[in-house]
Design an enzyme around this catalytic site. Sequence first.
Site, PDB file in Angstrom:
ATOM      1  N   SER A  57      14.078  -6.583  -5.388  1.00 34.13           N
ATOM      2  CA  SER A  57      14.956  -7.433  -5.626  1.00 34.13           C
ATOM      3  C   SER A  57      15.001  -8.431  -6.402  1.00 34.13           C
ATOM      4  O   SER A  57      13.524  -8.995  -6.224  1.00 34.13           O
ATOM      5  CB  SER A  57      16.290  -7.516  -5.377  1.00 34.13           C
ATOM      6  OG  SER A  57      15.982  -8.570  -4.152  1.00 34.13           O
TER       7      SER A  57
ATOM      8  N   SER B 178      16.088 -11.454  -5.655  1.00 31.14           N
ATOM      9  CA  SER B 178      17.410 -13.126  -5.576  1.00 31.14           C
ATOM     10  C   SER B 178      16.463 -13.572  -4.976  1.00 31.14           C
ATOM     11  O   SER B 178      16.437 -14.551  -4.955  1.00 31.14           O
ATOM     12  CB  SER B 178      18.333 -12.134  -4.315  1.00 31.14           C
ATOM     13  OG  SER B 178      17.144 -12.148  -2.778  1.00 31.14           O
TER      14      SER B 178
ATOM     15  N   LYS C 277      15.013 -14.459   2.447  1.00 33.03           N
ATOM     16  CA  LYS C 277      16.075 -15.356   1.685  1.00 33.03           C
ATOM     17  C   LYS C 277      15.179 -16.897   2.417  1.00 33.03           C
ATOM     18  O   LYS C 277      14.423 -16.819   2.886  1.00 33.03           O
ATOM     19  CB  LYS C 277      17.200 -15.913   2.659  1.00 33.03           C
ATOM     20  CG  LYS C 277      17.995 -14.216   2.043  1.00 33.03           C
ATOM     21  CD  LYS C 277      18.477 -14.004   0.020  1.00 33.03           C
ATOM     22  CE  LYS C 277      18.764 -12.573   0.117  1.00 33.03           C
ATOM     23  NZ  LYS C 277      18.770 -12.128  -1.147  1.00 33.03           N
TER      24      LYS C 277
ATOM     25  N   SER D 190      22.013 -13.298  -6.227  1.00 30.77           N
ATOM     26  CA  SER D 190      22.000 -13.381  -4.120  1.00 30.77           C
ATOM     27  C   SER D 190      22.895 -13.361  -3.570  1.00 30.77           C
ATOM     28  O   SER D 190      24.252 -13.525  -3.716  1.00 30.77           O
ATOM     29  CB  SER D 190      21.125 -14.856  -4.776  1.00 30.77           C
ATOM     30  OG  SER D 190      20.606 -14.337  -2.612  1.00 30.77           O
TER      31      SER D 190
END
Length: 244
Positions: free
Chosen positions: A37, A39, A100, A190
């Site tokens: 993805s 994010s 992250k 996100s």
Amino acid sequence: MTKKKSGWGESIRTVLYAGLIAIGIRSIAFEPFNIPSGSMIPTLLVGDYLFVSKYSYGYSRHSFPFSPNLFSGRILGAMPQRGDVAVFKLPRDTSQDYIKRIIGLPGDRIQVIRGILHVNGEAVRRESIGPYVTEGDGPRMTVRLYREVLPGGRTHEIIEQTDDGVLDNTPEYIVPAGHVFAMGDNRDNSLDSRVLSAVGFVPIENLVGRAEFIFFSVDGSSPIWQVWNWPFAIRWTRLLSAVR
């Protein structure tokens, strides 16, 4: 007949040894992950493949395949540094891996006000770089690229579509003991610690490792059966680049 059986036995032992070595390396040293993805754009792109160091934060049950409940806490544990890009098990569903950036450490106060990150009551410096065109995460769009300077001087790039989005004005979060606060570099796209019901504070025990470098990257422009186009789909400039 004896030699034939012996040959089969040797082959099986070789496969087992190779499997155990691979599991050992994956559990103790490095594990590969891919980015599905957007994010973490612009730091990580969809189609990036990277290695995560398992030893950076020590070892928990999540360091091993299928997260066996062998022990609690961390062995040889080390606290992540603010700004690390880390893989962790989603607190509400540990079968899912998330990646992250670690923004908040235990005891920190984290808040976003009109798109500006605040750490312990101080606005984090955000320097405009210019426009940025996203790729590999839905339709291409032009957004704003910034360089963010975290407390302590560590820098990284983020992108913003707007400073008035759903996650651009948040309450103040106080990071509990034994937890960290993680955010994506694609700030308006996100699902991260700002959404307490979905991700929230991440237990340090859930940390899998720190992202180190990208070993492969493809832009998705070539179907797998078009072998002749593979070289054009590889993002050659991203190969073996460090994750910062």
